[in-house]
Structures are given as structure tokens and as C-alpha cells.
Write a protein that holds these residues in place. Structure first.
Motif, PDB file in Angstrom:
ATOM      1  N   LYS A 187      28.903 -30.630 -38.822  1.00 22.17           N
ATOM      2  CA  LYS A 187      28.289 -29.820 -37.792  1.00 22.17           C
ATOM      3  C   LYS A 187      26.822 -30.216 -37.638  1.00 22.17           C
ATOM      4  N   GLN A 188      26.308 -30.072 -36.438  1.00 20.70           N
ATOM      5  CA  GLN A 188      24.973 -30.578 -36.126  1.00 20.70           C
ATOM      6  C   GLN A 188      23.900 -29.989 -37.027  1.00 20.70           C
ATOM      7  N   VAL A 244      25.292 -33.757 -28.044  1.00 23.46           N
ATOM      8  CA  VAL A 244      24.831 -33.027 -29.221  1.00 23.46           C
ATOM      9  C   VAL A 244      23.597 -33.744 -29.763  1.00 23.46           C
ATOM     10  N   ASP A 246      33.829 -31.907 -28.848  1.00 22.69           N
ATOM     11  CA  ASP A 246      33.701 -33.302 -29.243  1.00 22.69           C
ATOM     12  C   ASP A 246      34.941 -34.086 -28.797  1.00 22.69           C
ATOM     13  N   THR A 297      28.586 -33.215 -34.915  1.00 18.44           N
ATOM     14  CA  THR A 297      29.644 -32.818 -33.995  1.00 18.44           C
ATOM     15  C   THR A 297      29.493 -31.357 -33.632  1.00 18.44           C
ATOM     16  N   ALA A 298      30.190 -30.980 -32.578  1.00 16.93           N
ATOM     17  CA  ALA A 298      30.156 -29.596 -32.100  1.00 16.93           C
ATOM     18  C   ALA A 298      31.409 -29.367 -31.277  1.00 16.93           C
ATOM     19  N   TYR A 354      38.158 -28.401 -33.732  1.00 13.94           N
ATOM     20  CA  TYR A 354      36.719 -28.531 -33.945  1.00 13.94           C
ATOM     21  C   TYR A 354      36.313 -27.806 -35.223  1.00 13.94           C
TER      22      TYR A 354
END
Length: 396
Positions: A188-189, A84, A115, A111-112, A125
Motif C-alpha cells: 500500500k502506498q 498513485v 490498480d 498500490t491502491a 486490492y
């Protein structure tokens, strides 16, 4: 009848039978301890290595300009398990508050889906951008639990003035310390990207009103990267180390592999020598025992007992001797494993077993003991008793 003869003979030759029991015990009990150590400490080390995603992580130690081509290529690598995009190191810290408490400079991690930290922690997730997962240390410090809401505060300096934006996030899960040590926040990214854009003077949807988005972004500074499995760490690290300054757990993985191979060799060698020496000792005692009772066995044959009955009698005796020896070995093994557990308790992590033998392992050891004993007994009878006729034995 055979069982009664067996019990009577065991009583009559009790000294020699005790010596045989002691000989088998002397061989078997050290093997049980050695084997249990192999499957105790080493198996726990292997389990800990395989069950900690930090050992799969490959970290970039410096900032780079990683474009879409890099991420596309690395995702297509068969050794890659998860990747990521990451922003600059200076952009990933923020102040976090909840329950009237505040923790400054908390590390925020993108994170995505997929993970490995979430997978190993058995946490779903993040689906909603307003969800987050926190490390156990941060949760304990702030006094929060799953389902609580925390505040994430991001500050910037623009035109000499300090500006601050605060967003609320719902705690979707808490990650254990052994998987994520320290004070960490997983987002989240796109949240991390918005955090960096906000600090760079843009007005992203998160942390601002979306009036001035960063449409010029073409690269990211780093990648949060995990190998697919332990075997993939080496080739993936080799690929990345050719172009980037990285760190990984390859040294620990290789060290454990070498330690496992060395101890396996030691175990096989010691076990082979012990079994060979034990077989020789047991065989010698068995031949001595048969020599003492060959006249009695010859009389039984003259009384009408068949060769099969003679073999059955000897095998039954040695079955009982081997079973008694296994019980003695098991008691010694339990005593020795308790001593090891007490001695190493301070050096090992809580919950780590020093000696570990499953019921299956013990059953296999018992079966091996019986088979070895019965095989030696059969060979001794066939060599010492059966070839000679009862008359020849009685004339000696």
C-alpha cells in the motif's frame, strides 16, 4: 424425383462437376488460410496488447517534485485510468525474507484500489496495510504461496550506525510473470511513504514507533501512472511528455495498429481478386455444363417439368457441389494450419494460435460459398436455359 435426377446428372457429368468442385476449392481454401492467419496471429497480438497492463503504463524516468495539484489534475484527466504517488527510486528497494531464504534489493511498488495489475491478475486490492502481493518470480525464489508471511527489512544509517527495521506482511496474492516480471513486491502506498521517511531519519508508524513523523511532506518524486485504455495512451503521453521525461508503449501500440491496417488491406484485396476470379471460373464452367445438358433439360420441360423444377434441379446440383468443395477446402485448411503451427511454433509464445477460425467463422464461410454458388447458378439458368423454348433448343 428431382433429387434422383440430380444424383444421376452429377454422375453423368462427373468430370465437369469435379472441375467445378476443384475451382471452388482453389478459391476457398486460400481464403480460409488467409482469414485464419488474420484472426490467429494478429488477434493474439491484439489480445496480448490489451491484456497486459504494462502497455498502459507511462513511466517517469526522472525524479520530480509532484505536489497535490499535479495529482489532482492528473486524476481528473479522462484518459487516466490509475495513478498513485511514488517515492524516490533509492527508497523503494528492501530485503525480503521467507522460509529461510532472503532476496536482497527487491523493488517495492506502491498500490491502491483500482490498480490495473491487480485487476488483470484477478487479485483483490490490498485492504490491510500489512498485506502484500508478490511477483511470481519472487514467490518461486522464496518458496512462498498465498497466505504465507514474509519479512520486509529496511535499513538506514544514522550517526554512523546502521539501523534496521523488520515488518511482517501477509501474502494476499501472487502476480503472474507476464504482468509483473522480475522480483517485485506490491505494498500500500502509505507503506512506501513510511519506508522513505524511515530512511530520511523520521520515526513513522510503520518501521518505527511513530514518535517523529514527517509532517513536512508536500510532494512526491514520481507517479505510478496508467492510461484508461490503449486509445488513451497517446493523449496522456502527449500531456506528460511536455513537462516530464517519460517512457511508454506507444510505439508498440502504433506498430500493431499499422500492421493490422496493412494486413486488413492485403486481405481485402486478395480476397476480392480471388472471389472475382473464382466467380468467373465457376460461371464459365457452369455455362459449359448447361450448354452440354440444355437438350436434356429441354426434354424434361416437354415432359411436363416446370421452370421452377428446372431451376430447383440446377440449384440442388450446385448446392451439393458447393458443399463438397467446402469440405475439401476445410480439409486443406486444416492441413495448412497444421503446417503453419509446426513452422511457427518456435517463434511464438506457448499457447498462441497461428491460425484460428471459430465455428461461427466457418459457418459464415459455408453460407457465403452456398449463396455465391446458388446466385451464379440462378443467373446462368436464367440467361442460358429459360429464355429459349424447348422446341427451339431441340431444333438446334
Amino acid at each position: 424425383m428431382i433429387f434422383a435426377l440430380c444424383v444421376g446428372d452429377l454422375r453423368h457429368e462427373k468430370i465437369l462437376n469435379l472441375c467445378m468442385t476443384a475451382a471452388i476449392t482453389a478459391v476457398l481454401s486460400p481464403l480460409l488460410l488467409l482469414f485464419s492467419l488474420r484472426y490467429g496471429i494478429l488477434s493474439n497480438m491484439e489480445h496480448n496488447l490489451n491484456s497486459n497492463p504494462q502497455n498502459l503504463e507511462i513511466r517517469m524516468l526522472s525524479g520530480y517534485e509532484l505536489d497535490d495539484n499535479f495529482f489532482k489534475a492528473i486524476r481528473q484527466d479522462p484518459h487516466t485510468g490509475f495513478v498513485v504517488e511514488m517515492t524516490r527510486a533509492l527508497s523503494v528497494s528492501a530485503d525480503v525474507g521467507a522460509m529461510g531464504k532472503i532476496k536482497s534489493a527487491v523493488e517495492c511498488i506502491p498500490t491502491a484500489a483500482g490498480d490495473p495489475v491487480f485487476s488483470f491478475a484477478h487479485i483483490p486490492y490490498l485492504k490491510d496495510p500489512n498485506e502484500t502481493a508478490v511477483s511470481a518470480a519472487l514467490a518461486e525464489m522464496l518458496g512462498i504461496k498465498k497466505g504465507d508471511v514474509l519479512r520486509l527489512s529496511v535499513s538506514r544509517i544514522r550517526d554512523g550506525n546502521t539501523e534496521r527495521s523488520v515488518c511482517n506482511f501477509k501474502v494476499a496474492g501472487i502476480i503472474p510473470n507476464h504482468l509483473s516480471p522480475g522480483f517485485k513486491l506490491y505494498l500500500k502506498q502509505e507503506i512506501l511513504t513510511a519506508m522513505e521517511d524511515y530512511r530520511d531519519g523520521f520515526e513513522p508508524d510503520f518501521f518505527s514507533d511513530g514518535s517523529f513523523k514527517n509532517n513536512t511532506r508536500r510532494s512526491f518524486a514520481k507517479a505510478r501512472l496508467y492510461a484508461k485504455d490503449l486509445a488513451s495512451v497517446k493523449p496522456l503521453s502527449a500531456r506528460l511528455s511536455a513537462h516530464f521525461n517519460i517512457s511508454d508503449a506507444l510505439a508498440d501500440i502504433e506498430e500493431l495498429k499499422n500492421l493490422t491496417a496493412t494486413l486488413n488491406f492485403i486481405f481485402i484485396t486478395v480476397a476480392s481478386v480471388s472471389v472475382a476470379g473464382g466467380a468467373a471460373a465457376i460461371g464459365g464452367l457452369l455455362f459449359a455444363s448447361l450448354s452440354r445438358k440444355e437438350r436434356a433439360l429441354a426434354l424434361l420441360r416437354t415432359e411436363g417439368m416446370s421452370q421452377g423444377g428446372i431451376i430447383g434441379l440446377i440449384l440442388l446440383e450446385n448446392f451439393l457441389i458447393a458443399s463438397a468443395a467446402f469440405v475439401c477446402s476445410l480439409l486443406l485448411y486444416l492441413t495448412g494450419s497444421s503446417v503453419f503451427a509446426m513452422y511457427f511454433s518456435a517463434a511464438l509464445r506457448e499457447g498462441t494460435a497461428v491460425c484460428a477460425l471459430s465455428p461461427l467463422h466457418l459457418g459464415l464461410f459455408y453460407l457465403f460459398t452456398l449463396l455465391a454458388s446458388l446466385l451464379i447458378s440462378s443467373l446462368a439458368v436464367c440467361i442460358r436455359i429459360l429464355p429459349a423454348s424447348p422446341a427451339m433448343i431441340l431444333r438446334r
